[in-house]
Each structure stands twice: as structure tokens, then as C-alpha cells.
Design a protein around this motif. Structure first.
Motif, PDB file in Angstrom:
ATOM      1  N   PHE A   1       0.831  -1.215   0.000  1.00  0.00           N
ATOM      2  CA  PHE A   1       0.000   0.000   0.000  1.00  0.00           C
ATOM      3  C   PHE A   1       0.857   1.252   0.000  1.00  0.00           C
ATOM      4  O   PHE A   1       1.776   1.395   0.811  1.00  0.00           O
ATOM      5  N   ASP A   2       0.492   2.182  -0.878  1.00  0.00           N
ATOM      6  CA  ASP A   2       0.940   3.562  -0.713  1.00  0.00           C
ATOM      7  C   ASP A   2       0.155   4.110   0.491  1.00  0.00           C
ATOM      8  O   ASP A   2      -0.899   3.572   0.833  1.00  0.00           O
ATOM      9  N   LEU A   3       0.637   5.151   1.141  1.00  0.00           N
ATOM     10  CA  LEU A   3      -0.079   5.687   2.320  1.00  0.00           C
ATOM     11  C   LEU A   3      -0.807   7.005   2.001  1.00  0.00           C
ATOM     12  O   LEU A   3      -2.027   7.037   1.899  1.00  0.00           O
ATOM     13  N   ASP A   4      -0.015   8.093   1.828  1.00  0.00           N
ATOM     14  CA  ASP A   4      -0.629   9.413   1.616  1.00  0.00           C
ATOM     15  C   ASP A   4      -1.521   9.430   0.368  1.00  0.00           C
ATOM     16  O   ASP A   4      -1.088   9.031  -0.718  1.00  0.00           O
ATOM     17  N   ASN A   5      -2.719   9.916   0.545  1.00  0.00           N
ATOM     18  CA  ASN A   5      -3.714  10.027  -0.525  1.00  0.00           C
ATOM     19  C   ASN A   5      -4.259   8.688  -1.002  1.00  0.00           C
ATOM     20  O   ASN A   5      -5.123   8.649  -1.874  1.00  0.00           O
ATOM     21  N   THR A   6      -3.752   7.605  -0.419  1.00  0.00           N
ATOM     22  CA  THR A   6      -4.341   6.295  -0.709  1.00  0.00           C
ATOM     23  C   THR A   6      -5.208   5.880   0.477  1.00  0.00           C
ATOM     24  O   THR A   6      -6.342   5.434   0.301  1.00  0.00           O
ATOM     25  N   LEU A   7      -4.677   6.071   1.699  1.00  0.00           N
ATOM     26  CA  LEU A   7      -5.455   5.701   2.894  1.00  0.00           C
ATOM     27  C   LEU A   7      -6.094   6.909   3.571  1.00  0.00           C
ATOM     28  O   LEU A   7      -7.024   6.768   4.356  1.00  0.00           O
TER      29      LEU A   7
ATOM     30  N   GLY B   1      -2.350   2.109  -4.945  1.00  0.00           N
ATOM     31  CA  GLY B   1      -1.894   3.487  -4.798  1.00  0.00           C
ATOM     32  C   GLY B   1      -2.694   4.475  -5.615  1.00  0.00           C
ATOM     33  O   GLY B   1      -3.467   4.097  -6.507  1.00  0.00           O
ATOM     34  N   ASP B   2      -2.486   5.754  -5.293  1.00  0.00           N
ATOM     35  CA  ASP B   2      -3.251   6.818  -5.975  1.00  0.00           C
ATOM     36  C   ASP B   2      -2.475   7.462  -7.118  1.00  0.00           C
ATOM     37  O   ASP B   2      -3.059   8.104  -7.978  1.00  0.00           O
ATOM     38  N   HIS B   3      -1.145   7.332  -7.101  1.00  0.00           N
ATOM     39  CA  HIS B   3      -0.359   8.109  -8.058  1.00  0.00           C
ATOM     40  C   HIS B   3      -0.131   7.333  -9.359  1.00  0.00           C
ATOM     41  O   HIS B   3       0.405   6.222  -9.334  1.00  0.00           O
TER      42      HIS B   3
ATOM     43  N   ASP C   1       4.065   7.193  -9.874  1.00  0.00           N
ATOM     44  CA  ASP C   1       4.848   6.664  -8.747  1.00  0.00           C
ATOM     45  C   ASP C   1       4.318   5.325  -8.252  1.00  0.00           C
ATOM     46  O   ASP C   1       5.088   4.494  -7.762  1.00  0.00           O
ATOM     47  N   ASP C   2       3.002   5.144  -8.333  1.00  0.00           N
ATOM     48  CA  ASP C   2       2.432   3.889  -7.843  1.00  0.00           C
ATOM     49  C   ASP C   2       2.131   2.909  -8.985  1.00  0.00           C
ATOM     50  O   ASP C   2       2.644   1.800  -9.002  1.00  0.00           O
ATOM     51  N   ILE C   3       1.288   3.359  -9.901  1.00  0.00           N
ATOM     52  CA  ILE C   3       0.744   2.393 -10.865  1.00  0.00           C
ATOM     53  C   ILE C   3       1.781   2.007 -11.928  1.00  0.00           C
ATOM     54  O   ILE C   3       2.136   0.833 -12.063  1.00  0.00           O
TER      55      ILE C   3
HETATM   56 MG   LIG Z   1       0.059   8.674  -2.539  1.00  0.00          MG
END
Ligand SMILES: [Mg+2]
Length: 240
Positions: A9-15, A183-185, A188-190
Motif C-alpha cells: 500500500f501507498d499511504l498518503d492520498n491512498t489511505l 496506490g493513488d499516483h 509513482d504507484d501504478i
Molecule cells: Mg500517494
């Protein structure tokens, strides 16, 4: 295809919504500075000076961008030094200000369904966090659900570099196709997780969309609007 074993899990803006958290933490840090070293507030009010201090620091120590805690504390230190305080005093004041920021930075309000999804998924999968930020999963008591946590500061480089994803795979002894990153980004995430061969769930609801300046086109394994859809998304991936 191996079944899914690990979920990162990404944290910021994901959770949680990071804007409110950081906004509040900034506010609390400035209130602390106003009390302990009032003359520095002028510099903070003139954002250009703080930006200049930050830019200078990054050009001297480029790796600091992967360690947001050090970056933030060092900017305060340099700003306080500019106000004429000696090195020891400035160091102590910077530590005090950062402490205040760090406490407030962990007063997060989880998105609806976040804790329920983590609780449900942690019964079936090994979960962990991968963050570029300085949220401390243990301080948030997320180690109830997460058995590993990697940060950009700890690994030495943030997402979208493959290092954190690879560290998670290695730590768990799994191949990329047995892992899903949430993740949301978009980049950076996907895209980053896809580049190492992981499945992805893109959390792309109204909050995340409101933070984006332009439309992005990416193809996550599954896209969801809210975290209540997450367990279903994982089932979808399991059924591929
Ligand atoms: Mg994020």
C-alpha cells in the motif's frame, strides 16, 4: 498464474487525504515556532525565502529529497540560523518544531472503508506499506495490519524507482506476479509497480481526481473509486 500472496500500500492520498494532514501539521509547526522563535515566522510568511532555503539545501544535498523529515527539519534549522540564533539553539529549535509537525502529521483521518479493507485483507494476505513520505506506519498502529514497511528515506530512493517494490518482493520471497500494489499516483504507484511486474489497484476517487491538474491515461489491473471496493478488486485480480 500464482495466487496473490502480498499486497503493498501507498499511504498518503491512498489511505487518507494528505492535504488536510499536512496543512494541519504545517499550521501546528508554525504556531510552535511563533511561540519559541517568533522572528522566524516572517520568513515563513514570505514563502519565497523558505523556498530559496529549500532549493539551496537540495542543490547541496540532492539525496535529501528522499528523506522529507530531514529536509523539513533542516529547512527550519537554516531559517532559524538566518534569524541570528547560534547553531546549538537553532538545532534544538528545529528539532522541537519538527517534533510538533511530526505528531500532527500522524493525526490522519482514514478514508471510508480503509481500516475495514486492511482488516479484511490482512486475514488472507501479507500486507505492507511503501511510502515516499514520512508517515510512520508503526506510529499510526498500522502494524496491526502491515508486517513490513519500506520508506524512500530507508531505501534511499523513492517511487517510481523500482527499489522499494523490489525490496518488498525480496523481503517476502515472492515473484512480482504474486503481488499487488495499491496506490493513488499514476506514475509513482501504478506505472512503477507495473514496471516491476506487479498487479495494481488504482485508487482514483473524487479526492484523488481533485488533486490532479490534467487527465491521465493509465491501465491499472483494476481501478476503484473508494476503498470499500478494494477487497472486490483483489478478488477480481485473483480470478484473472
Ligand atoms: Mg500517494
Amino acid at each position: 498464474m500464482p495466487r496473490i500472496r502480498v499486497i503493498t500500500f501507498d499511504l498518503d492520498n491512498t489511505l487518507w487525504d494528505v492535504r488536510t494532514v499536512i496543512g494541519n501539521a504545517e499550521h501546528r509547526m508554525r504556531a510552535w515556532l511563533a511561540e519559541h522563535v517568533p522572528e522566524v515566522i516572517e520568513l515563513y510568511e514570505d514563502g519565497a525565502v523558505i523556498q530559496q532555503i529549500r532549493d539551496e539545501l537540495i542543490s547541496e544535498q540532492p539525496a535529501v529529497v528522499h528523506d522529507l523529515s530531514t529536509l523539513r527539519e533542516e529547512v527550519v534549522f537554516r531559517a532559524v540560523r538566518r534569524c541570528g540564533r547560534n547553531e546549538n539553539a537553532a538545532r534544538q529549535l528545529a528539532q522541537g518544531a519538527f517534533c510538533e509537525f511530526f505528531e500532527a502529521r500522524h493525526e490522519v483521518e482514514y478514508f471510508d472503508g480503509a481500516l475495514e479493507a486492511l482488516a479484511a485483507l490482512s486475514k488472507r494476505y501479507t500486507l505492507g506499506s511503501l511510502t515516499n513520505g514520512n508517515a510512520d506506519a508503526k506510529k499510526l498502529r498500522l502494524d496491526r495490519f502491515f508486517s513490513f514497511n519500506f520508506t524512500a528515506a530507508g531505501v534511499g530512493i523513492g517511487k517510481p524507482a523500482p527499489d522499494m517494490f523490489q525490496a518488498a518482493l525480496r523481503h517476502n520471497g515472492v515473484s512480482a506476479d504474486a503481488a499487488v500494489h495499491i496506490g493513488d499516483h499514476p506514475v509513482d504507484d501504478i506505472q512503477a509497480a507495473q514496471n516491476v511486474g506487479m498487479h495494481t489497484v488504482w485508487t482514483n476517487g473524487p479526492v484523488q481526481r481533485s488533486m490532479r491538474r490534467s487527465e491521465v491515461v493509465i491501465e491499472p489491473t483494476v481501478e476503484i473509486e473508494e476503498l470499500a471496493e478494494l477487497t472486490g478488486a483483489i478478488e477480481q485480480i485473483e480470478a484473472l
